[in-house]
Design an enzyme around this catalytic site. Structure first.
Site, short mmCIF file in Angstrom:
data_model
loop_
_atom_site.label_atom_id
_atom_site.label_comp_id
_atom_site.label_asym_id
_atom_site.label_seq_id
_atom_site.Cartn_x
_atom_site.Cartn_y
_atom_site.Cartn_z
N ASP A 46 0.77 -1.25 0.00
CA ASP A 46 0.00 0.00 0.00
C ASP A 46 0.81 1.31 0.00
O ASP A 46 1.81 1.42 0.72
CB ASP A 46 -0.86 0.11 1.27
N GLU A 228 -10.36 -2.18 4.57
CA GLU A 228 -8.99 -1.71 4.86
C GLU A 228 -8.79 -0.32 4.25
O GLU A 228 -9.55 0.12 3.38
CB GLU A 228 -7.96 -2.66 4.25
#
Ligand code: FRU
Length: 502
Positions: A46, A228
């Protein structure tokens, strides 16, 4: 004797060079994109802590410096002045006794609410999850807690707060990825946190003391997996303030595995009220996950995602480096009938890197031909722009051994698609060779497509960015040809642009 030795060495060198030149290129360097951010070496997931400060965009990212699969997470760091050319920086945050450094955000604490600033310095404050693997293994449920760190040298070095963590998990295993922003309605920091498959909002006056305000997500959006990497920010449309809530979901995406959904609504500083609870995807392709936006960019909003999918990210056939980020995308709100839409495009950011392009060969554009002749000087990266009447239209990028990637619009199904079924290596994951589809959201008469190809990735923005799709692929041979296909009687305009030469 000495001279003949030298000659033999020289001939061996020439022979070795010829052999090398004849070998197919099997290194993973051929897959490394030129326009997209990749880590110098090893594993990345990420994007984190994206913040703009004093002319510099900071990109932090989930990084495992010691291997090419996911491992103890650090925050890698890179900087840029245009969101396109990135300079690698030293690792910003290392794991410690409280755990690994998971995803999170960074803010400019202009008023020094945290008190970290000294002598008038403005602190940058990073807020992130610490994942305590040892506690998890011992059976604790509170192993994901939120911590903070600050920088007084414009993001170069970071000091962790001595009283970390600042927000402990109340016994919930998935309790992570804090995205923090200053809320002017309540004059407090708001933390948007992913908690199992819900969002929890917390507030704080100083980034150190957090109070729970509300929850969102019951009976809203997609719940095929855990939620998330959320983001929450306001945008303006014709003077109206609209709040955007981004939520990544894994698995349960529209084309399997990981994907990011969005909600539009109002946020009053405590609670998020969605206009609709219907599921909307920011990107329908298989490879755009955990994307969030830069903080401190004024009225502009720039988004970037991780260009992979947890279903196969750790098996893709690159070894020295693993995974890239998407292109940066500018987000905007548009109205379609009575509905608001989040739209995205990369046009302005990427324009300086491409030539203005040329019209696809005139000879190929004659209506009445089902298949146009190959445009066989494909450069890669390239950008293709198409507009066409509502009918099947597509571009195929191919090699000379039967490998092909097909991207386009299927009129009957009223869908855009990226078909990587036959685009190259796929045996590393059984569900990789697929055709991903996305609904056409626009209602106009013509369809409009921008396609950006960059070595091992393709991004499609349709109808001014109302529909986006992103996919990676791994061609066995470099693609050498682009072919435009369209139906008889249809007017098609196409522009093909290679990268500008330096
Ligand atoms: C999303 C994610 C986050 C987490 C990070 C760990 O891809 O699972 O929820 O913080 O990756 O690397």
């Amino acid at each position: 004797m000495k001279r003949s030795g030298t000659l033999i060495c020289y001939m061996l060198f020439i022979y070795a060079s010829i052999l090398q030149a004849q070998q197919p290129d099997t290194s993973d360097a051929r897959f490394r994109p030129l326009l997209h951010f990749t880590p110098k070496v090893n594993w990345m997931n990420d994007p984190n802590g994206m913040v703009y400060y004093k002319g510099t965009y900071h990109l932090f990212y989930q990084y495992y410096p010691d291997g090419n699969t996911w491992g103890p997470m650090h925050w890698g760091h890179a900087t840029s002045t245009n969101l396109m050319n990135w300079v690698h920086q030293p690792i910003a945050l290392y794991p410690d006794s409280l755990g690994m450094i998971f995803s999170g955000s960074a803010v400019v604490d202009k008023n020094n609410t945290s008190g970290f600033g000294k002598n008038g310095q403005v602190p940058l404050v990073a807020i992130f999850t610490q994942h305590d693997e040892a506690a998890m293994k011992k059976g604790s449920k509170s192993f994901q807690n939120q911590s903070i760190a600050y920088s007084l040298d414009e993001g170069k070095t970071w000091t962790k707060y001595k009283n970390n963590p600042v927000l402990r998990s109340p016994g919930i295993v998935d309790f992570r990825d804090p995205k923090v922003s200053w809320n002017t309605a309540v004059n407090k920091w708001i933390m948007t946190l992913a908690v199992a498959d819900r969002i929890h909002f917390y507030s704080s006056p100083d980034l150190k003391n957090w109070t729970k305000e509300s929850e969102f997500g019951d009976k809203a959006g997609a719940h095929g997996g855990v939620w998330e990497c959320p983001d929450l920010f306001p945008m303006k449309h014709e003077g109206k303030e609209i709040w955007v809530l981004l939520v990544s979901l894994n698995p349960g995406g529209p084309n399997k595995g990981s994907a990011t959904q969005y909600f539009l609504g109002d946020f009053d500083g405590k609670t998020f009220h969605p206009y609709s609870t219907e599921t909307k995807w920011i990107d329908y392709g298989p490879d755009n996950y955990a994307g969030v936006t830069w903080s401190n960019t004024g009225d502009k909003r720039y988004f970037m995602g991780w260009m992979s999918n947890w279903s196969y990210a750790q098996q893709v056939p690159t070894y020295t480096w693993r995974s890239a980020m998407t292109l940066p995308r500018e987000l905007r709100i548009e109205k379609s009938g009575s509905e608001y839409l989040l739209i995205q495009h990369a046009d302005e950011l990427i324009r300086p890197f491409f030539t203005s392009g040329s019209t696809w060969e005139k000879a190929n554009m004659r209506p009445g031909m089902n298949m146009v002749r190959p445009y066989d000087i494909l450069q890669n990266p390239c950008r293709v722009r198409l507009s066409a009447g509502q009918s099947d239209v597509s571009v195929t990028f191919s090699d000379d051994k039967g490998g092909a990637l097909n991207v386009g619009y299927d009129h009957k199904a009223d869908q855009y698609y990226i078909d990587r079924t036959n685009a190259g290596l796929s045996s590393f994951y059984s569900g990789f060779a697929t055709r991903a589809t996305a609904p056409r959201i626009a209602t106009g008469d013509s369809i409009e497509l921008t396609i950006i190809l960059d070595k091992s990735s393709v991004e499609l923005f349709a109808d001014g960015g109302r529909t986006a799709m992103t996919a990676v692929f791994f061609p066995k041979q470099p693609f050498t040809k682009a072919t435009l296909q369209y139906k008889e009687g249809i007017t098609v305009k196409a522009n093909y642009a290679p990268l500008k030469r330096k």
